[in-house]
Design a protein around this motif. Structure first.
Motif, PDB file in Angstrom:
ATOM      1  N   LEU B 135     -31.795 -19.838  39.884  1.00 18.78           N
ATOM      2  CA  LEU B 135     -31.812 -20.838  38.830  1.00 18.78           C
ATOM      3  C   LEU B 135     -33.008 -20.652  37.911  1.00 18.78           C
ATOM      4  CD1 LEU B 135     -29.894 -23.117  38.520  1.00 18.78           C
ATOM      5  CD2 LEU B 135     -31.417 -24.583  39.829  1.00 18.78           C
ATOM      6  N   ILE B 136     -34.163 -20.494  38.513  1.00 22.93           N
ATOM      7  CA  ILE B 136     -35.396 -20.336  37.748  1.00 22.93           C
ATOM      8  C   ILE B 136     -35.321 -19.087  36.882  1.00 22.93           C
ATOM      9  CG2 ILE B 136     -37.855 -19.780  38.010  1.00 22.93           C
ATOM     10  CD1 ILE B 136     -37.621 -21.651  40.605  1.00 22.93           C
ATOM     11  N   MET B 138     -32.654 -17.777  35.711  1.00 22.06           N
ATOM     12  CA  MET B 138     -31.704 -17.992  34.630  1.00 22.06           C
ATOM     13  C   MET B 138     -32.303 -18.860  33.527  1.00 22.06           C
ATOM     14  SD  MET B 138     -27.967 -18.230  36.373  1.00 22.06           S
ATOM     15  CE  MET B 138     -27.161 -17.893  34.808  1.00 22.06           C
ATOM     16  N   PHE B 139     -33.079 -19.862  33.925  1.00 22.03           N
ATOM     17  CA  PHE B 139     -33.774 -20.676  32.925  1.00 22.03           C
ATOM     18  C   PHE B 139     -34.657 -19.786  32.052  1.00 22.03           C
ATOM     19  CE2 PHE B 139     -33.151 -24.652  35.455  1.00 22.03           C
ATOM     20  CZ  PHE B 139     -32.757 -25.460  34.417  1.00 22.03           C
ATOM     21  N   ARG B 140     -35.388 -18.936  32.737  1.00 23.81           N
ATOM     22  CA  ARG B 140     -36.325 -18.068  32.029  1.00 23.81           C
ATOM     23  C   ARG B 140     -35.577 -17.166  31.053  1.00 23.81           C
ATOM     24  NH1 ARG B 140     -39.952 -16.696  36.434  1.00 23.81           N
ATOM     25  NH2 ARG B 140     -40.566 -18.868  36.094  1.00 23.81           N
ATOM     26  N   ARG B 141     -34.508 -16.588  31.542  1.00 28.65           N
ATOM     27  CA  ARG B 141     -33.746 -15.656  30.705  1.00 28.65           C
ATOM     28  C   ARG B 141     -33.094 -16.380  29.531  1.00 28.65           C
ATOM     29  NH1 ARG B 141     -31.472 -11.401  29.078  1.00 28.65           N
ATOM     30  NH2 ARG B 141     -29.232 -11.025  29.124  1.00 28.65           N
ATOM     31  N   GLN B 142     -32.652 -17.605  29.776  1.00 29.87           N
ATOM     32  CA  GLN B 142     -32.042 -18.374  28.697  1.00 29.87           C
ATOM     33  C   GLN B 142     -33.046 -18.617  27.576  1.00 29.87           C
ATOM     34  OE1 GLN B 142     -30.681 -22.284  29.774  1.00 29.87           O
ATOM     35  NE2 GLN B 142     -29.565 -22.569  27.871  1.00 29.87           N
TER      36      GLN B 142
END
Lengths: 192, 192
Positions: B135-136, B138-142
């Motif tokens: 999750l973390i 993915m947040f970063r990549r987003q």
DNA sequence: ATCGTTTCTTGATATAAATCAATCGCAATA
DNA sequence: TATTGCGATTGATTTATATCAAGAAACGAT
């Protein structure tokens, strides 16, 4: 009324059946909170101490890039919110969390939630499944943003969540969709 | 050699200390698997039955949009992979999973993992924290994809993961960065 | 209700990146 | 070693969307 807790239980039960006995303790760590439109729950740079359940109202998550704000998402009735990665890692948040309407929440702090995870297997499982649910949403959204043009993204949002245009100012929706307010405005008025 | 399991344990221990007693059973459900370059682990439309640990090699995750393929991510040594959302929801996968180099993996199937979650609190916790970790990321990549221009994204990838250019063909990297191969090529050769 | 902000709309122009097209390089295979 | 085919490069052109600018509409506070 106190059925805000009942709503929370329903929400959680969708993922995990929670024994009544455990529920008493579990729910006692969630505290109600009312905020006005414009209230900031978390600032960039702050370590997120709370995890929120949105009972009523609208919360916006956004980041800053060169002064411009980038809307990442919105939470309404029954959603969870907060700077969740900061909450998990205890590192400074990269997001602002802001109410964009009068909002009623339940919040739980990091230590309380950790305690619950230690204490109850059902809580631990809820945590896992809850994370999974968010994950799935993010996968979906990632595919969405990668696969479609600005116009397609707008049209898909119209179809799937038309109500959002009633709740959220267009400039935020534009940013969420990855376009300028001008572009969104043109798209809206083309179909009309 | 069998220290592929030792590596798995190290990887898991980063998130959760696993009692030796439980570990025996836990690890017995992970099976080694060697695949050649080009092997497809999961196809779009298939329900993902496995969750993979990549010991060696490179795995690419991609989606299809009008025949074009969109690279979502790459997994190397010590990463996990698979159509994880399909694995979780038991719905047909939206992604292809493909080895783009000879690859050695460990895999565990859905039922075995569910059993382990039921059986061991440590497993359940690992599941929660593992999901959180993804999750973390993915947040970063987003935030990364939203905040930076094509050129900035390229330069940041160069700084942070230059080695990827040795492992992955440029056309896949281009797609991962959200640009055409032509654009990526021009950027690479401008700096030179 | 009225004034002052902020948001939305509309138009003109600029620009980053895509697309189209041709050539080149190179690795696998006959 | 010649052949084939895919990936990378380079150039010319197009296109979607951003930017800049100004007026209109909506909203909040007094």
């Amino acid at each position: 009324m106190n059925d805000i807790y009942k709503d929370l239980r329903e929400q959680i039960t969708r993922l995990v059946p929670f024994p009544d006995a455990d529920w008493q303790d579990f729910v006692s760590h969630w505290h109600p909170m009312d905020v006005a439109k414009g209230a900031v729950l978390t600032k960039i740079g702050q370590v997120e101490d709370y995890f929120y359940y949105v009972h009523d109202g609208v919360v916006r998550v956004y980041a800053l890039k060169d002064g411009e704000d980038i809307s990442i998402g919105f939470s309404y009735n029954g959603d969870y919110t907060g700077a969740y990665d900061s909450f998990l890692t205890r590192a400074p948040s990269e997001w602002y969390i802001e109410a964009i309407a009068p909002t009623r929440l339940l919040k739980i702090d990091y230590n309380a939630l950790s305690y619950l995870f230690d204490q109850y297997k059902a809580a631990e499982r809820w945590g896992r499944l809850f994370n999974a649910q968010i994950l799935i949403g993010m996968f979906r959204r990632q595919l969405e943003t990668r696969s479609y043009s600005a116009e397609e993204r707008f049209e898909r949002l119209m179809q799937q969540s038309a109500h959002i245009f009633q709740l959220v100012p267009q400039k935020y929706i534009a940013s969420y969709l990855g376009m300028t307010p001008e572009t969104l405005s043109r798209m809206r008025n083309k179909s009309r």
